[in-house]
Design an enzyme around this catalytic site. Structure first.
Site, PDB file in Angstrom:
ATOM      1  N   LYS A   1       0.844  -1.179   0.000  1.00 22.60           N
ATOM      2  CA  LYS A   1       0.000   0.000   0.000  1.00 22.60           C
ATOM      3  C   LYS A   1       0.883   1.234   0.000  1.00 22.60           C
ATOM      4  O   LYS A   1       1.743   1.395   0.864  1.00 22.60           O
ATOM      5  CB  LYS A   1      -0.879   0.015   1.247  1.00 22.60           C
ATOM      6  CG  LYS A   1      -1.961   1.046   1.154  1.00 22.60           C
ATOM      7  CD  LYS A   1      -2.462   1.463   2.516  1.00 22.60           C
ATOM      8  CE  LYS A   1      -1.568   2.519   3.099  1.00 22.60           C
ATOM      9  NZ  LYS A   1      -2.241   3.458   3.991  1.00 22.60           N
TER      10      LYS A   1
ATOM     11  N   ASP B   1      -3.318   4.268  -2.219  1.00 20.02           N
ATOM     12  CA  ASP B   1      -4.264   4.754  -1.196  1.00 20.02           C
ATOM     13  C   ASP B   1      -4.167   6.271  -1.114  1.00 20.02           C
ATOM     14  O   ASP B   1      -3.566   6.811  -0.188  1.00 20.02           O
ATOM     15  CB  ASP B   1      -3.905   4.088   0.142  1.00 20.02           C
ATOM     16  CG  ASP B   1      -4.802   4.540   1.282  1.00 20.02           C
ATOM     17  OD1 ASP B   1      -5.932   4.989   1.023  1.00 20.02           O
ATOM     18  OD2 ASP B   1      -4.353   4.441   2.440  1.00 20.02           O
TER      19      ASP B   1
ATOM     20  N   LYS C   1      -7.088   8.144  -1.711  1.00 26.50           N
ATOM     21  CA  LYS C   1      -8.442   8.564  -1.301  1.00 26.50           C
ATOM     22  C   LYS C   1      -8.913   9.805  -2.053  1.00 26.50           C
ATOM     23  O   LYS C   1      -9.178  10.850  -1.461  1.00 26.50           O
ATOM     24  CB  LYS C   1      -8.485   8.819   0.213  1.00 26.50           C
ATOM     25  CG  LYS C   1      -8.086   7.620   1.066  1.00 26.50           C
ATOM     26  CD  LYS C   1      -8.292   7.914   2.546  1.00 26.50           C
ATOM     27  CE  LYS C   1      -7.893   6.771   3.444  1.00 26.50           C
ATOM     28  NZ  LYS C   1      -6.447   6.512   3.512  1.00 26.50           N
TER      29      LYS C   1
ATOM     30  N   ASP D   1     -13.113  14.788  -5.300  1.00 26.87           N
ATOM     31  CA  ASP D   1     -13.152  16.091  -5.958  1.00 26.87           C
ATOM     32  C   ASP D   1     -14.290  16.023  -6.960  1.00 26.87           C
ATOM     33  O   ASP D   1     -15.075  15.066  -6.940  1.00 26.87           O
ATOM     34  CB  ASP D   1     -11.784  16.361  -6.644  1.00 26.87           C
ATOM     35  CG  ASP D   1     -11.468  17.848  -6.736  1.00 26.87           C
ATOM     36  OD1 ASP D   1     -12.346  18.601  -7.204  1.00 26.87           O
ATOM     37  OD2 ASP D   1     -10.358  18.253  -6.345  1.00 26.87           O
TER      38      ASP D   1
ATOM     39  N   THR E   1     -11.537   5.082   9.778  1.00 27.23           N
ATOM     40  CA  THR E   1     -11.543   4.364  11.063  1.00 27.23           C
ATOM     41  C   THR E   1     -11.106   5.274  12.215  1.00 27.23           C
ATOM     42  O   THR E   1     -11.301   4.932  13.373  1.00 27.23           O
ATOM     43  CB  THR E   1     -10.641   3.122  11.022  1.00 27.23           C
ATOM     44  OG1 THR E   1      -9.360   3.520  10.560  1.00 27.23           O
ATOM     45  CG2 THR E   1     -11.199   2.052  10.118  1.00 27.23           C
TER      46      THR E   1
ATOM     47  N   ARG F   1       3.051  -1.003  10.653  1.00 17.97           N
ATOM     48  CA  ARG F   1       4.143  -1.118  11.619  1.00 17.97           C
ATOM     49  C   ARG F   1       4.411  -2.516  12.175  1.00 17.97           C
ATOM     50  O   ARG F   1       5.587  -2.854  12.374  1.00 17.97           O
ATOM     51  CB  ARG F   1       3.916  -0.102  12.751  1.00 17.97           C
ATOM     52  CG  ARG F   1       4.150   1.321  12.272  1.00 17.97           C
ATOM     53  CD  ARG F   1       3.492   2.349  13.137  1.00 17.97           C
ATOM     54  NE  ARG F   1       2.039   2.317  12.984  1.00 17.97           N
ATOM     55  CZ  ARG F   1       1.208   3.168  13.565  1.00 17.97           C
ATOM     56  NH1 ARG F   1       1.682   4.098  14.376  1.00 17.97           N
ATOM     57  NH2 ARG F   1      -0.094   3.092  13.358  1.00 17.97           N
TER      58      ARG F   1
HETATM   59  O1  C5P Z   1       1.036   0.819  10.924  1.00 24.61           O
HETATM   60  P1  C5P Z   1      -0.414   0.480  10.740  1.00 24.61           P
HETATM   61  O2  C5P Z   1      -0.672  -1.000  10.610  1.00 24.61           O
HETATM   62  O3  C5P Z   1      -1.287   1.146  11.770  1.00 24.61           O
HETATM   63  O4  C5P Z   1      -0.775   1.120   9.319  1.00 24.61           O
HETATM   64  C1  C5P Z   1      -2.072   1.084   8.822  1.00 24.61           C
HETATM   65  C2  C5P Z   1      -2.127   1.786   7.514  1.00 24.61           C
HETATM   66  O5  C5P Z   1      -3.482   1.855   7.091  1.00 24.61           O
HETATM   67  C3  C5P Z   1      -1.621   3.226   7.539  1.00 24.61           C
HETATM   68  O6  C5P Z   1      -1.030   3.464   6.258  1.00 24.61           O
HETATM   69  C4  C5P Z   1      -2.865   4.057   7.694  1.00 24.61           C
HETATM   70  O7  C5P Z   1      -2.748   5.322   7.092  1.00 24.61           O
HETATM   71  C5  C5P Z   1      -3.860   3.204   6.906  1.00 24.61           C
HETATM   72  N1  C5P Z   1      -5.240   3.427   7.230  1.00 24.61           N
HETATM   73  C6  C5P Z   1      -5.760   3.275   8.520  1.00 24.61           C
HETATM   74  N2  C5P Z   1      -7.079   3.509   8.734  1.00 24.61           N
HETATM   75  C7  C5P Z   1      -7.869   3.873   7.717  1.00 24.61           C
HETATM   76  C8  C5P Z   1      -7.360   3.988   6.430  1.00 24.61           C
HETATM   77  C9  C5P Z   1      -6.029   3.765   6.224  1.00 24.61           C
HETATM   78  O8  C5P Z   1      -5.050   2.927   9.434  1.00 24.61           O
HETATM   79  N3  C5P Z   1      -9.155   4.064   7.910  1.00 24.61           N
END
Ligand code: C5P
Length: 239
Positions: free
Chosen positions: A32, A60, A62, A65, A119, A211
């Site tokens: 992603k 990603d 998003k 517009d 989220t 992470r």
């Molecule tokens: O490190 P982690 O597992 O928290 O990363 C989750 C990824 O998913 C990040 O790139 C974050 O921006 C993305 N994301 C999220 N919640 C959302 C949409 C995208 O955590 N609703």
């Protein structure tokens, strides 16, 4: 069954991103790339380099517009190596259709996913700040149905909304789920987390994991070790 893990390349330089692609490409289903990497490096550069390094890509960014502008952005990211990109479902059906037409007119023909409710947003914020009344899950389901009616392949949503969205839109309507945390990883800033196995059990098609894979706890080992461990954890559920 394909590998459902999408590793989030949340770094701000191309060498850092490509190092992760190199380490992980045989252990995940794709990568992603989002606002952090793309605004630092440039989305075309990122797509070309990650694809050349052997990674399939979820863009990603998003988009939201007017339909004409979203169509232009959709054309720009509909490149070889891109599996799917996303648009905000609350941009409306005409905007989503414009994105889909642009994607379908390209040689790569990526799928388009709709973003339902972020989220990071809770029900009080949705009700009082954005002034959308009612239950958050109802708004997520409403936007998923709108995305489906516009022809989109699926949505990005929280693990907590997957079951309701599948019930409303059918099992084939795909769900891409962030906020996934193995029991051995820290929650970081994610709040309503589910483990990879739970997320697959509720019906998610893709897990976006950052992470826990890109910066795993020392006891787990390398990013590849972390991805393998997650694959083992979900293997039982997917049989
Ligand atoms: O490190 P982690 O597992 O928290 O990363 C989750 C990824 O998913 C990040 O790139 C974050 O921006 C993305 N994301 C999220 N919640 C959302 C949409 C995208 O955590 N609703």
């Amino acid at each position: 069954m394909n590998n459902p893990i999408l590793a989030a390349l949340d770094v701000d330089t191309l060498p850092d991103a490509l190092r992760l692609v190199e380490q992980l490409r045989d252990h995940v289903g794709g990568f992603k790339v989002g606002l952090e990497l793309c605004t630092n490096v440039g989305v075309q550069t990122v797509i070309a380099a990650v694809s050349a390094a052997g990674g399939e890509i979820f863009v990603d960014l998003k988009f939201k517009d007017i339909p004409n502008t979203v169509a232009a952005a959709a054309r720009a990211v509909s490149r070889p190596g891109v599996m799917f990109f996303n648009v905000h479902a609350d941009g409306g059906a005409a905007m989503m259709r414009a994105a889909l037409e642009a994607a379908n007119a390209s040689a790569a023909k990526p799928k388009v996913m709709g973003v339902t409710v972020l989220t990071s947003m809770d029900e009080a914020t949705l009700n009082n700040e954005v002034r959308v009344p009612g239950a958050l899950v109802e708004q997520a389901v409403h936007l998923a149905k709108l995305a489906q009616s516009a022809g989109l392949a699926g949505v990005v949503c929280s693990a907590h909304e997957v079951a309701a969205i599948k019930a409303a839109c059918g099992a084939d309507f795909q769900t891409v789920v962030p906020g996934v945390r193995p029991s051995w990883a820290e929650a970081n800033d994610q709040r309503r987390v589910m483990t990879p196995a739970e997320t697959i059990r509720v019906g998610a098609d893709y897990l976006v994991i950052g992470r826990p894979i890109t910066r795993p706890p020392e006891a787990i080992g390398s990013p590849a070790d972390a991805a393998q461990k997650i694959l083992e954890e979900i293997a039982g559920v997917r049989q």
